[in-house]
Design an enzyme around this catalytic site. Structure first.
Site, mmCIF file in Angstrom:
data_model
loop_
_atom_site.group_PDB
_atom_site.id
_atom_site.type_symbol
_atom_site.label_atom_id
_atom_site.label_comp_id
_atom_site.label_asym_id
_atom_site.label_seq_id
_atom_site.Cartn_x
_atom_site.Cartn_y
_atom_site.Cartn_z
ATOM 1 N N VAL A 449 0.818 -1.217 0.000
ATOM 2 C CA VAL A 449 0.000 0.000 0.000
ATOM 3 C C VAL A 449 0.854 1.270 0.000
ATOM 4 O O VAL A 449 2.026 1.251 0.332
ATOM 5 C CB VAL A 449 -0.961 0.012 1.207
ATOM 6 C CG1 VAL A 449 -1.894 -1.178 1.150
ATOM 7 C CG2 VAL A 449 -0.194 0.003 2.529
ATOM 8 N N GLU A 450 0.200 2.384 -0.385
ATOM 9 C CA GLU A 450 0.818 3.714 -0.467
ATOM 10 C C GLU A 450 2.080 3.697 -1.326
ATOM 11 O O GLU A 450 3.096 4.307 -0.991
ATOM 12 C CB GLU A 450 1.104 4.265 0.939
ATOM 13 C CG GLU A 450 -0.173 4.612 1.694
ATOM 14 C CD GLU A 450 0.080 5.466 2.919
ATOM 15 O OE1 GLU A 450 1.084 6.202 2.948
ATOM 16 O OE2 GLU A 450 -0.731 5.402 3.852
ATOM 17 N N GLY A 451 1.999 3.008 -2.456
ATOM 18 C CA GLY A 451 3.121 2.904 -3.386
ATOM 19 C C GLY A 451 3.886 1.618 -3.138
ATOM 20 O O GLY A 451 4.607 1.507 -2.147
#
Length: 758
Positions: A449-451
């Protein structure tokens, strides 16, 4: 009068510099060649490059680093209010959480949800004037760390509203009426927020989203008609407001210059006509809420746009500004919780558990894993606190946040895997007694998640970092991209060449003068090594620019440079932390951590040298920076033993790791049992060693200590077992194990059982 030779040279140099400043340094064709080879920057890339601030990452790319400047500038501690919240509200929340039951139920209890709302856990970052707690970045980070050390899913549930969500975006970009309406409701949990960004075609490449809307008039109201399909949206199934990202198109020019086309964010409350908050996802059996947000031909009035119509088309800039803080706090907090918990709890378990009549902590094979746990936990808490100190000063370090996201979650995976290896069967037997299972199962979530880490390492850290944090490169690229500007190009190119020359000198100078012996000042020794590697990194980054736009697509090369950059930051963070917060017994752990960082950074540099797409340039890098070959080695066996001992005996380091993680006060809690058994087992083992050494029998008091320890040890090593699991739980009370499908048709077994009963 005859001038002295030195005066002639000095005046001549001045005249030469004066004259060259009035002319073009480089031929005009060089500028047009650069226009062809330099990478193009898209509007979304430009927004990312402009987001956040440049701080210590700029020093790393310049080759001019200073530990003292970090020590002087940054410090971090909880406020009195934050410390009380940790001791009271957070401790009580953790006692309320039953992580195993949450995982089975795929949700937290109503009691927990109510407590989170009434105690304003969802409003930690919201200012007090809007009914929030007004905590600092560090306070927010430590709260999430402690919660996650008990329950990863609870940590995520608290993290999201205080991270990349409408709350933070509202505080920065919302209109006053939006702030007045939403923030108090978010702070007290009347509405729970989520943020709809990811879609089927846009995961890590969020800017490629297919969700589009067209500016229209509907019943005399100007707005946007859009369709969207979002997935993987944390808290969506229980959200009262959705921050929705989509691309605005204005083919008829209805915006009339007030706002623009592009990625835009709207705030839609649950029940907005046409919006469906859909089904749940099942993310690796985690219990936090995660699901879909969809809609077709949904009309969104301009008043629902975050910041109003003026902010139409400004959504990507908003996201990039806020993402750096979320990446720098939230996922590192989860990761540090796992690392410190593993060091404290698995370290104690390794001392308690015996095989072949020897504690696991005394086996050299296990000590290797324990050392990796302890060393990485020390690095991770160091980096977390330094980054928190930066965020507390309202910096928005986009590059450092990307380093933190990737490095902390990668080390989270390493540490937990090592911990599971040490626990053995106790680690794979699921149940209330297994304190590592949910951490282990949630590793892929943190990595993704988040990149995703792969993207973050190979494209963002060095790729965007070089452009954003290099002292001259962004000016050079813009001079090429923004029309005809050969004058600025020449100035920037000359500064870049001069920068490379200076770092060549720094590399040679630091190679010759770096410390060779630790002596009585290991901090000075390691700082001199990092000074050298920083100059090497800055020089090699300048040489890599000879690839032009090709460097942007060279992910192997970019990834290796990212490894160097990451280790340099972690190295300075560890130096900073040790200088400010060293405790008795942490010296060997510090040495282990720094030796690992130096070795990893050097290996990454040699990977660049050996595989650089322009071989002659790779050789040039190596000859200048490492003319005599490799310098650093992995930590010695002596350090491995010392680190393993530091986390498996009663030390100040274990006490330091225990800060900001949860240990229950309940006597029957698994971790409480481990921590209570730990000193008893240490005392008993010391008695047994003394008796063997002195060739004597135990005294009555010593026997009592040993017996108590053995009772405690036996209690700790037990694992869970269940009379029923899975679908068996829903079968009638009269059901017996003989009715399992494996027994069906096995008449001979049934007959034997009947005969035995008879």
């Amino acid at each position: 009068m005859l001038l002295r030779k030195s005066e002639i040279l000095r005046r001549g140099t001045r005249i030469s510099l004066k004259s060259t400043s009035k002319r073009t340094y480089f031929p005009q064709p060089a500028y047009y060649v650069a226009k062809k080879v330099m990478p193009k920057i898209s509007p979304t890339e430009n927004a990312a490059l402009q987001a956040g601030t440049v701080g210590f990452d700029g020093e790393l790319f310049s080759g001019r680093t200073s530990l003292q400047s970090l020590v002087d500038k940054y410090d971090v501690r909880l406020s009195v209010e934050e410390a009380r919240f940790m001791e009271n509200e957070v401790q009580k929340l953790c006692e309320m959480l039953d992580d195993y039951q949450c995982t089975r139920d795929r949700d937290m209890s109503a009691e927990v949800w109510d407590y989170l709302k009434t105690k304003k856990f969802f409003g930690m970052i919201i200012p007090k004037e809007y009914e929030g707690l007004g905590f600092t970045a560090h306070g927010h980070s430590q709260v999430v760390t402690k919660i996650a050390s008990k329950s990863f899913s609870a940590g995520v549930t608290v993290m999201v509203p205080n991270s990349l969500g409408p709350g933070e975006l509202l505080m920065r970009y919302g209109t006053q009426s939006q702030k007045d309406y939403f923030l108090p409701r978010l702070a007290v949990g009347d509405i729970i927020p989520c943020f709809g960004l990811t879609g089927p075609s846009s995961g890590s490449d969020a800017a490629s989203m297919r969700d589009t809307g067209t500016v229209v008039h509907q019943n005399g109201v100007l707005g946007i008609r859009t369709s969207f399909k979002k997935r993987y949206i944390t808290l969506a199934p229980v959200a009262g407001v959705v921050g929705l990202a989509f691309v605005v198109k204005d083919p008829d020019g209805l915006l009339q210059g007030k706002g623009s086309e592009g990625i835009t964010i709207a705030l839609l409350e649950r029940g907005h006509p046409g919006m469906r908050i859909g089904d749940r996802h099942d993310p690796m059996v985690a219990s936090f809420m995660n699901g879909t947000v969809e809609g077709e031909d949904v009309f969104i009035p301009m008043s629902c746009l975050l910041g109003g119509q003026e902010r139409a088309g400004f959504g990507w800039n908003m996201l990039m500004e806020c993402l750096s803080e979320g990446r720098g706090i939230s996922l590192p907090a989860l990761s540090v919780a796992a690392a410190k918990s593993t060091a404290v709890n698995v370290g104690a378990y390794a001392r308690i558990r015996k095989q072949f009549k020897v504690p696991l902590a005394e086996m050299e094979g296990v000590q290797e894993s324990l050392a990796r746990v302890g060393g990485n936990a020390y690095i991770m808490q160091s980096a977390q606190l330094l980054t928190n100190a930066m965020l507390n000063q309202h910096e928005q370090p986009a590059v450092i946040s990307a380093i933190m996201k990737q490095q902390m979650t990668s080390r989270f995976r390493l540490v937990v895997n090592e911990g599971m290896d040490i626990l053995g069967g106790a680690g794979i037997s699921n149940g209330p007694a297994n304190f590592m299972a949910t951490m282990y199962m949630n590793i892929p979530i943190a990595i993704t998640v988040e990149g995703a880490n792969t993207l973050t390492r190979s494209l963002i850290q060095f790729g965007q970092g070089l452009t954003r944090s290099h002292p001259h490169l962004l000016k050079l690229i813009k001079s090429v991209q923004d029309g005809d500007d050969p004058k600025t190009f020449n100035t920037a190119l000359w500064c870049t060449i001069k920068h490379a020359g200076i770092n060549t000198g720094r590399s040679i100078y630091s190679l010759a003068l770096r410390s060779r012996m630790k002596g009585n000042d290991p901090i000075a020794f390691y700082e001199s090594q990092l000074t050298r590697l920083s100059a090497n990194f800055a020089l090699c980054s300048d040489i890599a620019l000879t690839m032009g736009g090709g460097l942007k697509a060279a992910e192997f090369t970019s990834g290796r440079f990212a490894d160097v950059l990451s280790n340099l930051y972690l190295g300075y963070a560890t130096l900073w932390f040790h200088k400010k917060h060293a405790v008795s017994g942490s010296e060997k752990v510090f040495d282990y951590a720094m030796d690992s960082i130096l070795y990893d950074a050097e290996e990454a540099l040699f990977g660049v040298f050996q595989n650089f797409p322009v071989p002659v340039m790779g050789s040039l890098m190596r000859v200048i920076t490492f003319p005599f070959g490799r310098t650093y080695s992995k930590p010695s066996d002596e350090l491995v033993r010392a680190v393993a001992k530091a986390i498996t005996t009663q030390t100040a380091l274990r006490d330091q790791f225990s800060q900001s993680i949860f240990i229950s006060d309940h006597a029957d809690d698994r971790l409480n049992l481990i921590q209570n058994a730990f000193p008893k087992v240490l005392a008993a083992d010391n008695i047994l060693k003394a008796c063997r050494k002195e060739k004597r029998s135990m005294t009555s008091e010593e026997k009592k200590v040993v017996n108590e320890a053995e009772i405690a040890r036996e209690q700790v090593i037990q694992v869970d077992s269940f009379p029923r699991l899975g679908k068996e739980l829903s079968l009638p009370y009269e059901w017996t194990a003989d009715e399992r499908p494996a027994y069906q048709g096995a008449s001979s077994i049934k007959e034997m059982r009947k005969d035995k009963v008879a």
